[in-house]
Design an enzyme around this catalytic site. Structure first.
Site, PDB file in Angstrom:
ATOM      1  N   ASP A  17       0.827  -1.210   0.000  1.00 18.67           N
ATOM      2  CA  ASP A  17       0.000   0.000   0.000  1.00 18.67           C
ATOM      3  C   ASP A  17       0.864   1.265   0.000  1.00 18.67           C
ATOM      4  O   ASP A  17       1.961   1.268   0.572  1.00 18.67           O
ATOM      5  CB  ASP A  17      -0.915  -0.023   1.241  1.00 18.67           C
ATOM      6  CG  ASP A  17      -2.081   0.944   1.099  1.00 18.67           C
ATOM      7  OD1 ASP A  17      -2.338   1.424  -0.021  1.00 18.67           O
ATOM      8  OD2 ASP A  17      -2.728   1.219   2.124  1.00 18.67           O
ATOM      9  N   TRP A  22       2.687   8.057  -2.527  1.00 17.27           N
ATOM     10  CA  TRP A  22       4.110   8.261  -2.866  1.00 17.27           C
ATOM     11  C   TRP A  22       4.202   9.157  -4.105  1.00 17.27           C
ATOM     12  O   TRP A  22       5.009  10.085  -4.155  1.00 17.27           O
ATOM     13  CB  TRP A  22       4.757   6.899  -3.136  1.00 17.27           C
ATOM     14  CG  TRP A  22       6.240   6.926  -3.303  1.00 17.27           C
ATOM     15  CD1 TRP A  22       7.181   6.717  -2.331  1.00 17.27           C
ATOM     16  CD2 TRP A  22       6.971   7.150  -4.519  1.00 17.27           C
ATOM     17  NE1 TRP A  22       8.439   6.805  -2.860  1.00 17.27           N
ATOM     18  CE2 TRP A  22       8.344   7.069  -4.205  1.00 17.27           C
ATOM     19  CE3 TRP A  22       6.600   7.408  -5.835  1.00 17.27           C
ATOM     20  CZ2 TRP A  22       9.349   7.239  -5.155  1.00 17.27           C
ATOM     21  CZ3 TRP A  22       7.599   7.586  -6.784  1.00 17.27           C
ATOM     22  CH2 TRP A  22       8.950   7.497  -6.450  1.00 17.27           C
ATOM     23  N   HIS A  34       2.604   3.342  -9.013  1.00 17.54           N
ATOM     24  CA  HIS A  34       2.494   1.899  -9.253  1.00 17.54           C
ATOM     25  C   HIS A  34       3.729   1.387  -9.993  1.00 17.54           C
ATOM     26  O   HIS A  34       4.227   0.301  -9.725  1.00 17.54           O
ATOM     27  CB  HIS A  34       1.235   1.575 -10.067  1.00 17.54           C
ATOM     28  CG  HIS A  34      -0.040   1.895  -9.335  1.00 17.54           C
ATOM     29  ND1 HIS A  34      -0.229   1.594  -8.007  1.00 17.54           N
ATOM     30  CD2 HIS A  34      -1.196   2.492  -9.743  1.00 17.54           C
ATOM     31  CE1 HIS A  34      -1.445   1.990  -7.627  1.00 17.54           C
ATOM     32  NE2 HIS A  34      -2.045   2.543  -8.665  1.00 17.54           N
ATOM     33  N   LEU A 127      12.370 -20.010  -4.196  1.00 17.11           N
ATOM     34  CA  LEU A 127      11.269 -19.169  -3.708  1.00 17.11           C
ATOM     35  C   LEU A 127      10.055 -19.238  -4.643  1.00 17.11           C
ATOM     36  O   LEU A 127      10.213 -19.121  -5.860  1.00 17.11           O
ATOM     37  CB  LEU A 127      11.783 -17.708  -3.626  1.00 17.11           C
ATOM     38  CG  LEU A 127      10.753 -16.611  -3.373  1.00 17.11           C
ATOM     39  CD1 LEU A 127      10.179 -16.710  -1.957  1.00 17.11           C
ATOM     40  CD2 LEU A 127      11.390 -15.227  -3.564  1.00 17.11           C
ATOM     41  N   ARG A 190      -5.149  -2.536   8.607  1.00 16.82           N
ATOM     42  CA  ARG A 190      -6.269  -3.437   8.273  1.00 16.82           C
ATOM     43  C   ARG A 190      -5.813  -4.486   7.262  1.00 16.82           C
ATOM     44  O   ARG A 190      -4.751  -4.369   6.666  1.00 16.82           O
ATOM     45  CB  ARG A 190      -7.481  -2.659   7.767  1.00 16.82           C
ATOM     46  CG  ARG A 190      -7.212  -1.738   6.606  1.00 16.82           C
ATOM     47  CD  ARG A 190      -8.519  -1.114   6.063  1.00 16.82           C
ATOM     48  NE  ARG A 190      -8.191  -0.078   5.114  1.00 16.82           N
ATOM     49  CZ  ARG A 190      -8.169   1.237   5.390  1.00 16.82           C
ATOM     50  NH1 ARG A 190      -8.495   1.662   6.589  1.00 16.82           N
ATOM     51  NH2 ARG A 190      -7.824   2.111   4.474  1.00 16.82           N
ATOM     52  N   ILE A 191      -6.687  -5.481   7.067  1.00 17.78           N
ATOM     53  CA  ILE A 191      -6.347  -6.654   6.256  1.00 17.78           C
ATOM     54  C   ILE A 191      -6.896  -6.547   4.839  1.00 17.78           C
ATOM     55  O   ILE A 191      -6.392  -7.210   3.922  1.00 17.78           O
ATOM     56  CB  ILE A 191      -6.901  -7.936   6.957  1.00 17.78           C
ATOM     57  CG1 ILE A 191      -6.268  -8.120   8.357  1.00 17.78           C
ATOM     58  CG2 ILE A 191      -6.718  -9.194   6.129  1.00 17.78           C
ATOM     59  CD1 ILE A 191      -4.763  -8.243   8.362  1.00 17.78           C
ATOM     60  N   SER A 192      -7.951  -5.759   4.651  1.00 14.65           N
ATOM     61  CA  SER A 192      -8.508  -5.493   3.319  1.00 14.65           C
ATOM     62  C   SER A 192      -8.794  -6.757   2.500  1.00 14.65           C
ATOM     63  O   SER A 192      -8.436  -6.836   1.316  1.00 14.65           O
ATOM     64  CB  SER A 192      -7.577  -4.556   2.536  1.00 14.65           C
ATOM     65  OG  SER A 192      -7.440  -3.337   3.206  1.00 14.65           O
TER      66      SER A 192
HETATM   67  C1  FPP Z   1      -2.090  -0.012  -3.416  1.00 13.74           C
HETATM   68  O1  FPP Z   1      -1.599   1.324  -3.271  1.00 13.74           O
HETATM   69  C2  FPP Z   1      -1.455  -0.631  -4.572  1.00 13.74           C
HETATM   70  C3  FPP Z   1      -2.098  -1.219  -5.623  1.00 13.74           C
HETATM   71  C4  FPP Z   1      -3.580  -1.311  -5.715  1.00 13.74           C
HETATM   72  C5  FPP Z   1      -1.355  -1.778  -6.783  1.00 13.74           C
HETATM   73  C6  FPP Z   1      -0.115  -2.556  -6.410  1.00 13.74           C
HETATM   74  C7  FPP Z   1       0.553  -3.001  -7.657  1.00 13.74           C
HETATM   75  C8  FPP Z   1       1.901  -3.011  -7.861  1.00 13.74           C
HETATM   76  C9  FPP Z   1       2.888  -2.614  -6.819  1.00 13.74           C
HETATM   77  C10 FPP Z   1       2.435  -3.499  -9.167  1.00 13.74           C
HETATM   78  C11 FPP Z   1       2.612  -5.003  -9.172  1.00 13.74           C
HETATM   79  C12 FPP Z   1       3.182  -5.458 -10.466  1.00 13.74           C
HETATM   80  C13 FPP Z   1       3.206  -6.720 -10.918  1.00 13.74           C
HETATM   81  C14 FPP Z   1       3.898  -7.002 -12.199  1.00 13.74           C
HETATM   82  C15 FPP Z   1       2.568  -7.837 -10.252  1.00 13.74           C
HETATM   83  P1  FPP Z   1      -2.608   2.548  -3.437  1.00 13.74           P
HETATM   84  O2  FPP Z   1      -2.701   2.885  -4.866  1.00 13.74           O
HETATM   85  O3  FPP Z   1      -3.909   2.210  -2.788  1.00 13.74           O
HETATM   86  O4  FPP Z   1      -1.859   3.670  -2.629  1.00 13.74           O
HETATM   87  P2  FPP Z   1      -2.515   4.836  -1.768  1.00 13.74           P
HETATM   88  O5  FPP Z   1      -3.128   4.187  -0.543  1.00 13.74           O
HETATM   89  O6  FPP Z   1      -1.362   5.700  -1.420  1.00 13.74           O
HETATM   90  O7  FPP Z   1      -3.535   5.527  -2.636  1.00 13.74           O
END
Ligand code: FPP
Length: 237
Positions: A17, A22, A34, A127, A190-192
């Site tokens: 998260d 960021w 992302h 892994l 939280r666990i969401s």
């Molecule tokens: C939550 O942060 C993050 C996500 C919903 C997306 C996570 C995805 C990646 C890190 C990319 C993974 C890539 C591959 C190839 C599997 P948020 O957007 O909710 O952040 P915020 O709480 O600051 O808004």
């Protein structure tokens, strides 16, 4: 704590998260966060491999994330599709890739790629990296119940066979150990809807670090804290 005293969890799960915040701090679009999150994911996979962790599950897209603006959803699907190719070094690493979640509803090209990398890496012994895409804990439990019902209708199981062990075998993670340590970045506690069955006895670790800043030193902090916990699994000592 000296590194030799670290207790290495067998299965670590991550709620990645904080990508959006960021990016916002840098006046950039959420999707930039992302993309930086993918770099953090790769760093973390390396670090987990070095530590000797056997299973690591990452929450990339939840069944609820479809409610995000359409352009963010489209961009996330594009990121998954593009970045699966370089997620691990397929030529010279022993890392196995698996996916959990409901594949129905995902773009066909992404589904094909997921299948391709699962097949390519299925005989590897290092892994196991599990990526959760279109995953929800409630949805997984419902899909498992439906599979069990079909199995009963086909005469393979009956009511008296239903035990926690049998139920677990119908989950997406049926052949994997339950989670030992769950890490959530980004400051929320939280666990969401993530791995609801599998975290029954997991140690939970929450940190304020936003996911794109996560890496080896943060992971070691979490594992150090895990090593200090007294896991009793319902017993007394
Ligand atoms: C939550 O942060 C993050 C996500 C919903 C997306 C996570 C995805 C990646 C890190 C990319 C993974 C890539 C591959 C190839 C599997 P948020 O957007 O909710 O952040 P915020 O709480 O600051 O808004």
């Amino acid at each position: 704590m000296a590194s030799q005293e670290l207790q290495i969890p067998k299965h670590v799960a991550f709620i990645m998260d904080g990508n959006g915040r960021w990016a916002k701090k840098r006046f950039m679009p959420r999707t930039y966060g992302h993309r930086k999150g993918v770099k953090a994911l790769k760093r973390t996979i390396r670090a987990l491999d070095e530590l000797g962790v056997e299973y690591a599950t990452f929450y990339a897209f939840s069944t609820e994330n479809w409610k995000r603006p359409a352009d963010e959803v489209t961009e996330l699907m594009k990121i998954f599709d593009e970045q699966l190719d370089g997620l691990v070094q397929y030529e010279n690493e022993n890392i196995r890739l698996r996916f959990i979640g409901d594949r129905d509803g995902l773009p066909q090209t992404l589904r094909d790629k997921m299948k391709h990398y699962e097949e390519l890496s299925e005989n590897r012994t290092g892994l196991t990296v599990i990526i959760a895409i279109n995953y929800g804990g409630h949805d997984e439990l419902c899909r498992a119940a439906k599979k069990m019902l079909l199995s009963a209708k086909d005469g393979f199981i009956s009511e008296s066979d239903i035990t926690p062990e049998l139920y677990k075998s119908f989950l997406d993670t049926g052949d994997m150990p339950n989670v030992d340590l769950m890490i959530r970045t980004g400051g929320e506690i939280r666990i969401s809807n993530f791995l609801l069955w599998q975290i029954a006895y997991a140690e939970l670790y929450f940190c304020d670090t936003l996911w794109p800043d996560f890496g080896k030193s943060e992971l070691i902090k979490a594992v150090t804290e895990y090593s200090r916990r007294d896991r009793r699994f319902g017993r007394i000592k």
